[in-house]
Enzyme design. Structure first.
Site, short mmCIF file in Angstrom:
data_model
loop_
_atom_site.label_atom_id
_atom_site.label_comp_id
_atom_site.label_asym_id
_atom_site.label_seq_id
_atom_site.Cartn_x
_atom_site.Cartn_y
_atom_site.Cartn_z
N ASP A 30 0.54 -14.05 79.39
CA ASP A 30 0.73 -12.68 79.91
C ASP A 30 -0.59 -11.98 80.20
O ASP A 30 -0.79 -11.42 81.28
CB ASP A 30 1.53 -11.82 78.92
N ARG A 89 -1.36 -3.21 65.71
CA ARG A 89 -1.35 -2.50 67.00
C ARG A 89 -2.15 -1.21 67.01
O ARG A 89 -2.93 -0.98 67.93
CB ARG A 89 0.09 -2.24 67.47
N ASP A 93 6.02 -3.26 70.39
CA ASP A 93 4.56 -3.20 70.51
C ASP A 93 4.10 -2.26 71.62
O ASP A 93 3.11 -1.55 71.48
CB ASP A 93 4.00 -4.61 70.72
N SER A 104 7.39 -17.04 70.96
CA SER A 104 6.39 -16.00 71.16
C SER A 104 5.85 -15.65 69.78
O SER A 104 6.61 -15.31 68.88
CB SER A 104 7.05 -14.78 71.80
N1 ARG Z 1 9.23 -7.86 65.51
C1 ARG Z 1 7.89 -7.71 65.06
C2 ARG Z 1 7.40 -6.31 65.28
O1 ARG Z 1 8.00 -5.59 66.02
C3 ARG Z 1 6.97 -8.75 65.62
C4 ARG Z 1 6.59 -8.64 67.04
C5 ARG Z 1 5.81 -9.85 67.39
N2 ARG Z 1 5.29 -9.91 68.70
C6 ARG Z 1 5.26 -11.07 69.38
N3 ARG Z 1 4.62 -11.10 70.51
N4 ARG Z 1 5.83 -12.15 68.93
O2 ARG Z 1 6.42 -5.93 64.73
#
Ligand code: ARG
Length: 401
Positions: A14, A94, A123, A173
């Protein structure tokens, strides 16, 4: 003067496609920023790839120390775990990335910052809200939310533009930092299906873990871990070490259905060996050193704290308010916890604290008993007063009487 955008760059598909796409679509110079939060990638290679893909500059910044001190540890002391399961590794990374993006954008005189998040997840919220709080003058671009390309189309775009990619035949992912590894998508989207062994990277399958348990002593000072088996180390080193030790015993796998902020229920799998051990040990030490009332109230604060981290509100005033409360609770949370790691389990087997509220002479049934049992009837008489009066005055009638 061309416009400039600072892109949070992981080196994956990405964000690699985003370098090229941003340059074209926004007619901007792209500066990439890759932040080391303790994942295991070769970041020099990632940097080189950014430049090859068309970035005018590519920065790599070590954020590990700041991550642990300013984000992981406050959340840890709060006992923040989302929906009772997720220690929030990605969610804590983040706001830090957002903060460093903002700093870099100011240094580079950029008008935009960008990230690789899609429009379906948490995110994007965490990045956008954090940047909005820290630098309202910056515009946030989320290419993957705008371009409407499927994964296959992105791969095609990458081929067409000769974008160098590490093709890790990506079923999943993933996102990782010191506090844990998040795994989503692919076969995990079927909630009935057991996570395939290949989804895991930090933790061993139970069948491959040692038969002998590992006993470990974790020492805390004012609610923060400072030593393992008597060996003092800084936060980053301690978490790294514990990830390795507990991962070897298969500790820290999490598999649950999670409620995203945007309303989607999602199957999420995590590996968080160090977080699992530390949170458990910390809770055991708090049980020794906080009063019943403090424990009850702190549990509510933990839940609120976890929600706000998950929901991207790290830079809000509520977090600062709660942090002040949590800080105050940790004053006497000093001592050691002994855990046993064995076949995927972390069990607390011993606890010790210099200012413990546990009193042997009060708890014992042995000869040294100092508790005044004769005082109990009086206590119970008054404690039960309302219940007795109510039972007399308002007896429960059979329904048809
Ligand atoms: N569900 C988790 C969160 O919202 C993990 C997100 C992970 N991101 C990814 N690109 N796999 O914090």
């Amino acid at each position: 003067m061309p416009k400039k955008v600072v892109l949070a760059y992981s080196g994956g598909l990405d964000t690699s496609v985003a370098i090229r796409w941003l340059a074209e679509k926004y007619d901007a110079e792209v500066v990439t920023l890759t932040i080391d939060l303790g994942g295991q990638k070769d970041l020099e290679e990632v940097r080189a790839r950014a430049l090859k893909t068309g970035a005018v500059k590519a920065y790599v910044v070590d954020g590990k120390e700041m991550f642990v001190q300013d984000f992981v540890f406050p959340a840890f002391q709060a006992g923040a775990v989302y929906q009772g399961q997720y220690p929030l590794a990605t969610a804590l990374g983040r706001p830090l990335i957002a903060k460093l993006l903002v700093e870099m954008a100011r240094k580079e005189d950029a008008q935009y910052v960008a990230h690789g998040c899609t429009g379906k997840g948490n995110d994007q919220v965490r990045f956008d809200v954090s940047v909005g709080a820290l630098a309202p003058e910056l515009k946030v671009i989320a290419p993957a939310r705008e371009w409407g390309m499927s994964r296959e189309e992105e791969e095609e775009y990458a081929r067409r533009h000769h974008i160098p990619l590490v093709i890790k035949k990506g079923l999943y992912s993933t996102d990782e930092n010191l506090w844990g590894r998040s795994i989503e998508a692919g076969p995990l989207e079927d909630p009935w299906r057991e996570p395939p062994e290949e989804a895991f990277d930090w933790t061993r399958a139970i069948a491959d873990t040692p038969d002998q348990p590992l006993y470990l002593e974790v020492a805390f000072e004012q609610g923060l871990p400072i030593a393992l088996d008597g060996e003092e180390m800084d936060g980053v080193a301690l978490i790294n070490r514990l990830n390795a030790l507990a991962g070897e015993h298969g500790v820290g796998r999490i598999d649950h259905i999670e409620d995203r902020l945007v309303g989607i229920k999602s199957r999420e799998v995590y590996e968080a060996p160090a977080a699992t051990v530390l949170l458990k040990a910390h809770q055991a030490l708090e049980a020794m050193t906080l009063s019943r009332d403090q424990l009850r109230f702190k549990a509510k604060v933990s839940e609120e704290y976890a929600e706000l981290i998950y929901n991207g509100l790290w830079f809000g005033a509520l977090r600062r308010d709660l942090a002040a409360y949590v800080g105050s609770t940790q004053q006497h949370v000093t001592g050691s916890i002994r855990v046993r790691l064995h076949k995927g389990n972390c069990t607390v087997v011993g606890r010790r604290a210099s200012q413990s509220l546990y009193r042997y002479d009060l708890a014992t049934y042995g000869a040294q008993d100092a508790f005044d049992q004769k005082a109990s009837p009086g206590f119970i008489h008054i404690w039960g007063l309302q219940t007795r009066i109510q039972a007399q005055q308002q007896p429960e009638e059979p329904p048809d009487a």
